[in-house]
Design a protein around this motif. Structure first.
Motif, mmCIF file in Angstrom:
data_model
loop_
_atom_site.group_PDB
_atom_site.id
_atom_site.type_symbol
_atom_site.label_atom_id
_atom_site.label_comp_id
_atom_site.label_asym_id
_atom_site.label_seq_id
_atom_site.Cartn_x
_atom_site.Cartn_y
_atom_site.Cartn_z
ATOM 1 N N HIS A 230 0.846 -1.192 0.000
ATOM 2 C CA HIS A 230 0.000 0.000 0.000
ATOM 3 C C HIS A 230 0.883 1.244 0.000
ATOM 4 O O HIS A 230 1.756 1.402 0.872
ATOM 5 C CB HIS A 230 -0.912 0.011 1.224
ATOM 6 C CG HIS A 230 -1.966 -1.053 1.191
ATOM 7 N ND1 HIS A 230 -1.715 -2.351 1.558
ATOM 8 C CD2 HIS A 230 -3.280 -1.012 0.815
ATOM 9 C CE1 HIS A 230 -2.817 -3.067 1.417
ATOM 10 N NE2 HIS A 230 -3.779 -2.282 0.982
ATOM 11 N N TYR A 231 0.643 2.118 -0.994
ATOM 12 C CA TYR A 231 1.427 3.343 -1.156
ATOM 13 C C TYR A 231 0.522 4.543 -0.887
ATOM 14 O O TYR A 231 -0.583 4.626 -1.439
ATOM 15 C CB TYR A 231 1.998 3.411 -2.571
ATOM 16 C CG TYR A 231 2.968 2.289 -2.866
ATOM 17 C CD1 TYR A 231 4.334 2.438 -2.658
ATOM 18 C CD2 TYR A 231 2.505 1.060 -3.341
ATOM 19 C CE1 TYR A 231 5.219 1.400 -2.921
ATOM 20 C CE2 TYR A 231 3.384 0.016 -3.601
ATOM 21 C CZ TYR A 231 4.744 0.193 -3.387
ATOM 22 O OH TYR A 231 5.610 -0.846 -3.636
ATOM 23 N N PRO A 232 0.960 5.498 -0.084
ATOM 24 C CA PRO A 232 0.077 6.608 0.312
ATOM 25 C C PRO A 232 -0.222 7.575 -0.826
ATOM 26 O O PRO A 232 0.654 7.901 -1.631
ATOM 27 C CB PRO A 232 0.871 7.300 1.427
ATOM 28 C CG PRO A 232 2.294 6.937 1.189
ATOM 29 C CD PRO A 232 2.287 5.570 0.577
ATOM 30 N N TYR A 233 -1.479 8.008 -0.897
ATOM 31 C CA TYR A 233 -1.857 9.029 -1.867
ATOM 32 C C TYR A 233 -1.169 10.340 -1.521
ATOM 33 O O TYR A 233 -1.134 10.754 -0.358
ATOM 34 C CB TYR A 233 -3.372 9.252 -1.854
ATOM 35 C CG TYR A 233 -4.191 8.032 -2.189
ATOM 36 C CD1 TYR A 233 -3.980 7.339 -3.382
ATOM 37 C CD2 TYR A 233 -5.190 7.584 -1.333
ATOM 38 C CE1 TYR A 233 -4.744 6.226 -3.698
ATOM 39 C CE2 TYR A 233 -5.968 6.473 -1.654
ATOM 40 C CZ TYR A 233 -5.730 5.798 -2.825
ATOM 41 O OH TYR A 233 -6.487 4.701 -3.130
ATOM 42 N N ARG A 234 -0.660 11.017 -2.516
ATOM 43 C CA ARG A 234 0.001 12.312 -2.270
ATOM 44 C C ARG A 234 -0.996 13.336 -1.749
ATOM 45 O O ARG A 234 -0.644 14.209 -0.963
ATOM 46 C CB ARG A 234 0.648 12.820 -3.558
ATOM 47 C CG ARG A 234 1.849 11.987 -4.027
ATOM 48 C CD ARG A 234 2.572 12.670 -5.173
ATOM 49 N NE ARG A 234 3.605 11.830 -5.760
ATOM 50 C CZ ARG A 234 4.845 11.713 -5.293
ATOM 51 N NH1 ARG A 234 5.210 12.390 -4.220
ATOM 52 N NH2 ARG A 234 5.726 10.929 -5.901
ATOM 53 N N GLY A 235 -2.256 13.204 -2.157
ATOM 54 C CA GLY A 235 -3.266 14.154 -1.715
ATOM 55 C C GLY A 235 -4.081 13.688 -0.528
ATOM 56 O O GLY A 235 -5.083 14.315 -0.183
ATOM 57 N N GLY A 236 -3.696 12.574 0.103
ATOM 58 C CA GLY A 236 -4.424 12.076 1.261
ATOM 59 C C GLY A 236 -5.566 11.149 0.886
ATOM 60 O O GLY A 236 -5.866 10.924 -0.294
ATOM 61 N N ALA A 237 -6.232 10.631 1.903
ATOM 62 C CA ALA A 237 -7.272 9.621 1.707
ATOM 63 C C ALA A 237 -8.450 10.127 0.885
ATOM 64 O O ALA A 237 -9.179 9.330 0.283
ATOM 65 C CB ALA A 237 -7.761 9.119 3.065
ATOM 66 N N ALA A 238 -8.656 11.429 0.842
ATOM 67 C CA ALA A 238 -9.783 11.978 0.082
ATOM 68 C C ALA A 238 -9.684 11.633 -1.402
ATOM 69 O O ALA A 238 -10.688 11.673 -2.123
ATOM 70 C CB ALA A 238 -9.842 13.488 0.267
ATOM 71 N N GLU A 239 -8.492 11.293 -1.889
ATOM 72 C CA GLU A 239 -8.312 10.985 -3.301
ATOM 73 C C GLU A 239 -8.811 9.591 -3.684
ATOM 74 O O GLU A 239 -8.953 9.275 -4.857
ATOM 75 C CB GLU A 239 -6.833 11.091 -3.682
ATOM 76 C CG GLU A 239 -6.292 12.504 -3.697
ATOM 77 C CD GLU A 239 -4.934 12.582 -4.370
ATOM 78 O OE1 GLU A 239 -4.452 11.533 -4.833
ATOM 79 O OE2 GLU A 239 -4.376 13.679 -4.439
ATOM 80 N N ALA A 240 -9.061 8.750 -2.687
ATOM 81 C CA ALA A 240 -9.397 7.350 -2.973
ATOM 82 C C ALA A 240 -10.602 7.228 -3.895
ATOM 83 O O ALA A 240 -10.625 6.384 -4.802
ATOM 84 C CB ALA A 240 -9.647 6.604 -1.674
#
Length: 375
Positions: A230-240
């Motif tokens: 799992h790689y973190p979204y650069r813009g945070g979880a809101a991008e999911a």
């Protein structure tokens, strides 16, 4: 004295739970024997994120997904909870052959678009494309653990029994069916046995009353301990919510990814290499260790192809793929035993349909595709 039922299902993962649901729904007496807990961590159905997609190079499987979609609607309606989240999917890379996939989807009547790399990059800047891109909006992410729980709930509502902590150690033929003995000495008699043991199946095969050569070379089972990162979204979880699932294939690697589920805090992209894990004898041989070289391959792909995430995994896990040599599913009956292995890394999306196919095999009321037979 032990217990008895007309049908016994070994395994309470996606396949076993679906088999129990459809058998009980049709009015059959059925019990499910699970060595651990339903969708347990040592099986193939744990976790909250699996890909649901229609894109297959083979029209046969694309048509099956269309059938399975109706089953998902039925299951969500009866369970009164969402189990499938639509995100859409992108398929790209020279080896993935997006244009050929588009032709298959057109024949199956599945909504889709074929885009050039530049147009696709404008629409999804979180990906880097170097080929045509197939987009189909009906794809998404299914919650494996909640799906298992929902199907078992429906099965039990229809009269099925569930036994956990029931590890099968011996299977014997009797005059009226089969007798199962657990590792702690309990017994269960049944007229008919459905084996949905996933990665444990190779270990069980020798115990089953099956003829020599039941599985020819093209149906040989291989178990892999796969790895997911799992790689973190650069813009945070809101991008999911804005991210489609994907499959990329080139001459060097095939990689798939999807928005990570609740078991990874919904804050990153789940990415894995298809058939990139080590081969093991059965689920009993898994050790849960991540291979450094495998992590490095996937992370290089992420750095090159997924500009929307940080190329450093914040979570990682192992899982099981049980694959037939030809990657087709195995659903076949010999006398009192039906062997079920609808896996090969692409079985989860068919979950509600699998039970219908097992019901057909177990009762003879309906057809199982010849593709799924052992011989």
């Amino acid at each position: 004295m032990g217990e008895s039922s007309r049908h016994v299902v070994i395994g309470a993962g996606l396949a076993g739970a679906s088999a129990a649901w459809r058998l009980a729904q049709a009015g059959h007496e059925v019990a499910v024997l699970e060595r651990d807990v339903p969708a347990g961590p040592l099986g193939s159905s744990h976790g909250s994120a699996r890909i649901f997609r229609y894109a297959y190079p083979d029209r046969f499987y694309a048509d099956l997904v269309v059938q399975a979609a109706a089953g998902w609607q039925e299951l969500e309606r009866e369970a009164e909870e969402p189990l499938l989240t639509l995100t859409g999917a992108v398929d790209h890379g020279e080896a993935r052959r997006p244009a050929e996939l588009a032709q298959v989807l057109a024949g199956a009547g599945v909504d889709h678009e074929l885009l050039g790399a530049a147009e696709a990059a404008d629409r999804w800047p979180m990906f880097a494309f170097d080929s045509e891109v197939l987009w189909h909006p009906g794809a998404g992410v299914l919650d494996a653990e909640r799906t298992v729980a929902a199907m078992l709930r429906m099965a039990q509502r229809a009269g099925a029994r569930l036994q956990t902590g029931w590890e099968v150690s011996r299977v014997e033929e009797t005059a009226s069916g089969v007798r199962l003995t657990s590792s702690d000495g309990r017994r269960w008699d049944a007229e008919h046995l459905v084996v949905c043991a996933g990665g444990w199946l190779p270990r069980l095969l020798g115990e089953l009353p099956l003829p020599a050569g039941f599985l020819p070379a093209n149906r040989r089972l291989t178990v892999r301990q796969e790895q997911a990162f799992h790689y973190p979204y650069r813009g945070g979880a809101a991008e999911a919510s804005a991210r489609p699932t994907f499959i990329h294939g080139d001459r060097d690697i095939t990689v798939y990814g999807l928005p990570g589920g609740r078991d990874a805090d919904h804050r990153g992209q789940k990415v894995a290499e298809f058939n990139g894990g080590k081969v093991i004898g059965s689920a009993a041989d898994q050790d849960g260790r991540i291979d450094d070289a495998g992590r490095a391959r996937v992370t290089r792909f992420v750095a090159d192809r997924l500009p929307g995430v940080e190329p450093t995994p914040y979570a990682e896990t192992t899982c099981l793929f049980t694959t037939t040599a030809d990657e087709d599913f195995l659903i076949d009956r010999h006398e009192r035993v039906t062997v079920v292995s609808p896996c090969s890394g692409h079985g989860a999306k068919f979950a509600p349909l699998l039970g219908e196919l097992v019901l057909a095999a177990a009762t003879g009321d309906g057809d199982v595709p010849a593709t799924f037979r052992a011989r």
